[in-house]
Motif scaffolding. Structure first.
Motif: not given
Length: 211
Positions: A151-152, A115, A155, A148-149
């Protein structure tokens, strides 16, 4: 395995950058096609369960299969690219790095740590490739934060939907949002790959030459 010199590493990275670009463009293109066809399916009220032969449902299903295959290819090619790019930092003589080439990839597969650790590794790769500091207070470029935001969150939505529906669920608006976030993440990652590759070929190479 024999360690590569920086010039050898940069040549390998250039080749892998081309491969990653192709993989990401394929993923973005197929995902966009899937989003459009699923959106049309929802807008027209097509019965996804009882009318699987409908052209929109069938084409979306084929696109989803193709996306899965390309996604696996992206995992492999991007992992190889990250490993090589981080190895080039070591080849340039940077010995104060927090992440090794192996762990810059490995953290993506460690529960809980995935994470935040991969983001930190990519921030180090970006900053040090641009000859910038990557200390505790170092800021992350907006591309990294956006990647990354997306992506997180993408998911997270996928995991929630999977737990609720499994493979039996039909596509809904929430699924389209997750698809769109994955496309955005892929686009920002493509931008990151291009910038890091250029930085290593110019800034990092020049710095090493005059070290």
């Amino acid at each position: 395995m024999t360690e590569k010199t920086l010039s050898e590493g940069l040549a390998i990275l250039a080749s892998r950058t081309t491969t990653v670009r192709l993989a990401l463009y394929a993923y973005i293109g197929l995902s966009t096609l899937a989003i459009l066809t699923w959106a049309a399916t929802l807008a027209l009220g097509v019965d996804q369960v009882n009318d699987p032969s409908n052209p929109l449902v069938a084409s979306s299903g084929l696109a989803s299969i193709a996306i899965l295959l390309v996604y696996v290819g992206c995992i492999v090619t991007i992992s190889m690219w990250i490993h090589r790019a981080h190895a080039n930092l070591f080849a340039a003589g940077m010995d104060d790095l927090e992440f090794t080439p192996g762990w810059s990839v490995g953290w993506f597969f460690v529960p809980v740590a995935l994470l935040f650790k991969p983001f930190q590794a990519m921030r180090e790769l970006w900053n040090r490739s641009h000859l910038a500091d990557d200390g505790f207070t170092a800021r992350a470029d907006y591309r990294l934060t956006a990647w990354w935001t997306c992506w997180l969150i993408g998911n997270f939505i996928d995991n929630v939907l999977w737990r609720a529906q499994g493979f039996a669920g039909t596509i809904g608006v929430i699924d389209l949002i997750a698809y769109a976030l994955h496309v955005a993440a892929a686009w920002f990652l493509l931008d990151i790959v291009n910038h890091v590759a250029r930085a290593q070929a110019s800034d990092l190479d020049a710095s090493h030459a005059f070290a």
